[in-house]
Design a protein around this motif. Structure first.
Motif, PDB file in Angstrom:
ATOM      1  N   LEU A 195     -22.980  32.617 -39.980  1.00  0.00           N
ATOM      2  CA  LEU A 195     -21.924  33.579 -41.011  1.00  0.00           C
ATOM      3  C   LEU A 195     -21.295  33.155 -42.275  1.00  0.00           C
ATOM      4  O   LEU A 195     -20.978  32.190 -41.784  1.00  0.00           O
ATOM      5  CB  LEU A 195     -21.374  34.783 -40.464  1.00  0.00           C
ATOM      6  CG  LEU A 195     -22.323  35.500 -39.322  1.00  0.00           C
ATOM      7  CD1 LEU A 195     -21.462  36.316 -37.673  1.00  0.00           C
ATOM      8  CD2 LEU A 195     -23.541  36.261 -39.732  1.00  0.00           C
ATOM      9  N   PRO A 196     -21.015  33.525 -42.388  1.00  0.00           N
ATOM     10  CA  PRO A 196     -19.820  33.348 -44.260  1.00  0.00           C
ATOM     11  C   PRO A 196     -18.915  32.290 -43.217  1.00  0.00           C
ATOM     12  O   PRO A 196     -17.998  33.251 -42.491  1.00  0.00           O
ATOM     13  CB  PRO A 196     -19.110  33.811 -44.802  1.00  0.00           C
ATOM     14  CG  PRO A 196     -20.989  35.152 -44.339  1.00  0.00           C
ATOM     15  CD  PRO A 196     -21.381  35.156 -43.153  1.00  0.00           C
ATOM     16  N   GLY A 197     -18.588  30.649 -43.478  1.00  0.00           N
ATOM     17  CA  GLY A 197     -17.366  30.190 -42.254  1.00  0.00           C
ATOM     18  C   GLY A 197     -17.611  29.580 -40.772  1.00  0.00           C
ATOM     19  O   GLY A 197     -16.922  28.740 -40.896  1.00  0.00           O
ATOM     20  N   GLY A 198     -19.407  30.196 -40.688  1.00  0.00           N
ATOM     21  CA  GLY A 198     -19.654  29.079 -39.689  1.00  0.00           C
ATOM     22  C   GLY A 198     -19.754  28.074 -39.555  1.00  0.00           C
ATOM     23  O   GLY A 198     -19.883  26.363 -40.874  1.00  0.00           O
ATOM     24  N   ASP A 199     -19.759  27.461 -38.501  1.00  0.00           N
ATOM     25  CA  ASP A 199     -20.144  26.026 -39.140  1.00  0.00           C
ATOM     26  C   ASP A 199     -21.661  25.284 -39.157  1.00  0.00           C
ATOM     27  O   ASP A 199     -22.350  25.670 -38.276  1.00  0.00           O
ATOM     28  CB  ASP A 199     -20.109  25.260 -37.083  1.00  0.00           C
ATOM     29  CG  ASP A 199     -20.086  23.709 -36.947  1.00  0.00           C
ATOM     30  OD1 ASP A 199     -20.226  23.408 -37.483  1.00  0.00           O
ATOM     31  OD2 ASP A 199     -19.082  23.233 -35.843  1.00  0.00           O
ATOM     32  N   PRO A 200     -22.147  23.854 -39.833  1.00  0.00           N
ATOM     33  CA  PRO A 200     -22.885  23.604 -40.648  1.00  0.00           C
ATOM     34  C   PRO A 200     -23.938  23.405 -39.810  1.00  0.00           C
ATOM     35  O   PRO A 200     -24.541  22.642 -39.464  1.00  0.00           O
ATOM     36  CB  PRO A 200     -22.032  22.836 -41.835  1.00  0.00           C
ATOM     37  CG  PRO A 200     -21.380  22.704 -41.057  1.00  0.00           C
ATOM     38  CD  PRO A 200     -20.278  23.856 -40.547  1.00  0.00           C
ATOM     39  N   GLU A 201     -22.617  22.752 -38.436  1.00  0.00           N
ATOM     40  CA  GLU A 201     -23.267  22.144 -37.527  1.00  0.00           C
ATOM     41  C   GLU A 201     -23.674  22.411 -35.793  1.00  0.00           C
ATOM     42  O   GLU A 201     -22.889  22.033 -35.202  1.00  0.00           O
ATOM     43  CB  GLU A 201     -23.398  20.240 -36.914  1.00  0.00           C
ATOM     44  CG  GLU A 201     -23.919  19.801 -38.472  1.00  0.00           C
ATOM     45  CD  GLU A 201     -23.754  17.933 -38.411  1.00  0.00           C
ATOM     46  OE1 GLU A 201     -22.065  17.666 -38.641  1.00  0.00           O
ATOM     47  OE2 GLU A 201     -24.344  17.623 -38.679  1.00  0.00           O
ATOM     48  N   PRO A 202     -24.153  23.844 -36.236  1.00  0.00           N
ATOM     49  CA  PRO A 202     -23.060  24.549 -35.087  1.00  0.00           C
ATOM     50  C   PRO A 202     -23.576  23.776 -33.515  1.00  0.00           C
ATOM     51  O   PRO A 202     -22.840  23.683 -32.192  1.00  0.00           O
ATOM     52  CB  PRO A 202     -24.070  25.798 -34.885  1.00  0.00           C
ATOM     53  CG  PRO A 202     -25.121  25.986 -35.668  1.00  0.00           C
ATOM     54  CD  PRO A 202     -24.292  24.890 -36.503  1.00  0.00           C
ATOM     55  N   GLU A 203     -24.592  22.807 -33.479  1.00  0.00           N
ATOM     56  CA  GLU A 203     -25.216  22.275 -32.137  1.00  0.00           C
ATOM     57  C   GLU A 203     -24.189  20.797 -31.708  1.00  0.00           C
ATOM     58  O   GLU A 203     -24.066  20.819 -30.306  1.00  0.00           O
ATOM     59  CB  GLU A 203     -26.827  21.692 -32.542  1.00  0.00           C
ATOM     60  CG  GLU A 203     -27.207  20.154 -32.972  1.00  0.00           C
ATOM     61  CD  GLU A 203     -26.923  21.007 -34.576  1.00  0.00           C
ATOM     62  OE1 GLU A 203     -27.174  20.349 -35.404  1.00  0.00           O
ATOM     63  OE2 GLU A 203     -26.955  21.873 -35.241  1.00  0.00           O
ATOM     64  N   LYS A 204     -23.325  21.185 -32.293  1.00  0.00           N
ATOM     65  CA  LYS A 204     -22.317  19.674 -31.777  1.00  0.00           C
ATOM     66  C   LYS A 204     -21.288  20.393 -31.984  1.00  0.00           C
ATOM     67  O   LYS A 204     -19.840  19.919 -31.605  1.00  0.00           O
ATOM     68  CB  LYS A 204     -22.172  18.830 -33.160  1.00  0.00           C
ATOM     69  CG  LYS A 204     -23.511  18.253 -32.971  1.00  0.00           C
ATOM     70  CD  LYS A 204     -23.562  17.020 -34.664  1.00  0.00           C
ATOM     71  CE  LYS A 204     -24.887  16.680 -35.306  1.00  0.00           C
ATOM     72  NZ  LYS A 204     -24.660  15.568 -36.260  1.00  0.00           N
ATOM     73  N   ARG A 205     -21.185  21.664 -31.792  1.00  0.00           N
ATOM     74  CA  ARG A 205     -19.494  22.644 -31.286  1.00  0.00           C
ATOM     75  C   ARG A 205     -18.752  21.548 -30.086  1.00  0.00           C
ATOM     76  O   ARG A 205     -19.820  21.925 -29.257  1.00  0.00           O
ATOM     77  CB  ARG A 205     -20.201  24.207 -31.625  1.00  0.00           C
ATOM     78  CG  ARG A 205     -20.684  24.377 -30.212  1.00  0.00           C
ATOM     79  CD  ARG A 205     -21.481  25.913 -30.123  1.00  0.00           C
ATOM     80  NE  ARG A 205     -21.367  26.595 -28.915  1.00  0.00           N
ATOM     81  CZ  ARG A 205     -23.518  25.825 -28.892  1.00  0.00           C
ATOM     82  NH1 ARG A 205     -23.745  25.553 -29.729  1.00  0.00           N
ATOM     83  NH2 ARG A 205     -23.565  26.813 -27.765  1.00  0.00           N
ATOM     84  N   LEU A 206     -17.881  22.621 -29.858  1.00  0.00           N
ATOM     85  CA  LEU A 206     -17.312  22.548 -28.904  1.00  0.00           C
ATOM     86  C   LEU A 206     -17.319  23.589 -27.938  1.00  0.00           C
ATOM     87  O   LEU A 206     -17.907  25.039 -27.957  1.00  0.00           O
ATOM     88  CB  LEU A 206     -15.850  22.575 -28.882  1.00  0.00           C
ATOM     89  CG  LEU A 206     -14.414  22.352 -27.564  1.00  0.00           C
ATOM     90  CD1 LEU A 206     -15.080  20.769 -27.165  1.00  0.00           C
ATOM     91  CD2 LEU A 206     -12.870  22.113 -27.666  1.00  0.00           C
ATOM     92  N   ARG A 207     -17.867  23.004 -26.297  1.00  0.00           N
ATOM     93  CA  ARG A 207     -18.102  23.820 -25.536  1.00  0.00           C
ATOM     94  C   ARG A 207     -17.712  24.266 -24.553  1.00  0.00           C
ATOM     95  O   ARG A 207     -17.452  22.573 -23.860  1.00  0.00           O
ATOM     96  CB  ARG A 207     -20.208  23.874 -24.921  1.00  0.00           C
ATOM     97  CG  ARG A 207     -20.836  23.229 -26.131  1.00  0.00           C
ATOM     98  CD  ARG A 207     -22.424  22.619 -25.884  1.00  0.00           C
ATOM     99  NE  ARG A 207     -23.123  22.427 -26.883  1.00  0.00           N
ATOM    100  CZ  ARG A 207     -24.651  22.816 -27.111  1.00  0.00           C
ATOM    101  NH1 ARG A 207     -24.939  24.706 -26.078  1.00  0.00           N
ATOM    102  NH2 ARG A 207     -24.623  22.975 -28.149  1.00  0.00           N
ATOM    103  N   ALA A 208     -17.948  25.354 -23.781  1.00  0.00           N
ATOM    104  CA  ALA A 208     -16.616  25.594 -22.540  1.00  0.00           C
ATOM    105  C   ALA A 208     -17.251  24.146 -21.357  1.00  0.00           C
ATOM    106  O   ALA A 208     -16.362  23.944 -20.635  1.00  0.00           O
ATOM    107  CB  ALA A 208     -16.247  26.968 -22.114  1.00  0.00           C
ATOM    108  N   THR A 209     -18.837  24.217 -21.239  1.00  0.00           N
ATOM    109  CA  THR A 209     -19.285  23.769 -20.727  1.00  0.00           C
ATOM    110  C   THR A 209     -18.120  21.965 -20.582  1.00  0.00           C
ATOM    111  O   THR A 209     -18.139  21.838 -19.373  1.00  0.00           O
ATOM    112  CB  THR A 209     -20.360  23.563 -20.322  1.00  0.00           C
ATOM    113  OG1 THR A 209     -21.344  22.930 -21.600  1.00  0.00           O
ATOM    114  CG2 THR A 209     -20.650  24.844 -19.999  1.00  0.00           C
TER     115      THR A 209
END
Length: 317
Positions: A195-209
């Motif tokens: 969505l607008p303002g979203g991470d362009p590389e969401p696969e690299k996001r910080l995960r709770a795991t």
């Protein structure tokens, strides 16, 4: 969106539990709901969405979480949940078999709008299991293409190549259906809706795991695997760094939430050097995890940029 009155909240909790029991299923949020944190949204066309926060003490350690039960003219038709961390919502929906097809896409989009109002997320993720990884039900229902029509896209290059080839086959032959082995390949990784303002590389996001793994390493290295001792000492250490010295006067749920999140905050080495406003905001965030609404906690968490940066750096160090 409105908060359900006590009598209605109790009825909705019962309805959710019955819907699970009659299908031999279980959902953590329905087992431990917070009667004071049941929200209602009218999605139109006879659809009502009930959202259930979890009681303090049973909540996820880091993410904000609401489960849902969707009802059509008062009859449960779907359930699932959404858990949010730093602007990214992991989303799962299960539409009961007798109500699939028809308005499934309408229901899913209504749910995402409701979650947007709760969490203001900027990226939405659907995991592999929802797409068919180790889930025969999802494979047989063509779950990957359901999410694809809603705008979700894979980012794995190999899966993108498979998808491109399948779309070419569908364009050439409208009657073509991807076989199960191909659907398994398409379900090999997450899909994303940005969505607008979203991470362009969401696969690299910080995960709770990732955070949980770092906490486990901290407990093993500094406390010999004694988690109770680690929780006590980290709460004291983080409390000193943040200036939270009068915790004994807080409600029990807030003290417990602070202690649990202190294991996470302890990963950040320079807490004491943060500006006072950021330290106060982190204390408020940690207390909110034990407050009456996960919605308030999630908003505070998403808004604390220094905490996000510090935690990301600590996890990836």
């Amino acid at each position: 969106m409105r908060r359900a009155l006590p009598g209605l909240a109790a009825s909705l909790i019962d309805a959710a539990r019955v819907a699970m029991a009659t299908r031999q299923r279980e959902l953590h949020a329905f087992a431990h709901p917070s009667p004071d944190d049941v929200l209602l949204a009218d999605a139109g066309r006879g659809v009502t969405i009930a959202l259930f926060g979890i009681r303090p003490g049973f909540r996820l350690p880091l993410e904000g979480y609401y489960a849902f039960l969707a009802l059509k003219n008062g009859v449960p038709v779907a359930y699932g949940g959404g858990w949010e961390l730093f602007g990214t919502l992991d989303f799962a929906i299960n539409i009961f078999a007798s109500f699939r097809q028809g308005e499934s896409a309408l229901l899913a989009t209504a749910l995402l709008r409701v979650y947007r109002r709760i969490f203001a997320m900027r990226t939405i993720v659907v995991d592999r299991y929802q797409l068919g990884h180790e889930s025969a039900e999802a494979l047989q229902s063509g779950s990957f293409y359901f999410y694809h029509r809603l705008g979700f896209r894979p980012r794995d290059p190999g899966i993108l190549r498979v998808l491109e080839a399948e779309r070419a086959k569908i364009a050439a032959d409208p009657g073509y259906r991807s076989p199960i082995p191909v659907l398994k390949r398409l379900a090999g990784d997450e899909v994303f809706l940005t969505l607008p303002g979203g991470d362009p590389e969401p696969e690299k996001r910080l995960r709770a795991t990732d955070v949980a793994a770092r906490v486990s390493r901290l407990v093993a290295r500094e406390f010999g695997g004694d988690r109770a001792r680690a929780t006590r000492e980290c709460a004291a250490r983080v409390g000193r760094a943040l200036g939270a010295r009068r915790r004994a006067a807080w409600p029990a749920a807030e003290r417990r939430a602070f202690a649990q999140l202190a294991l996470v905050a302890a990963l950040i080495p320079d807490l004491a050097a943060w500006p006072a406003a950021d330290r106060r905001a982190l204390v408020a965030l940690m207390r909110a995890k034990g407050g009456g609404s996960e919605r308030a906690y999630a908003r505070r968490l998403d808004g604390h940029r220094r905490f996000r940066r510090g935690l990301t750096a600590a996890v990836r160090a």
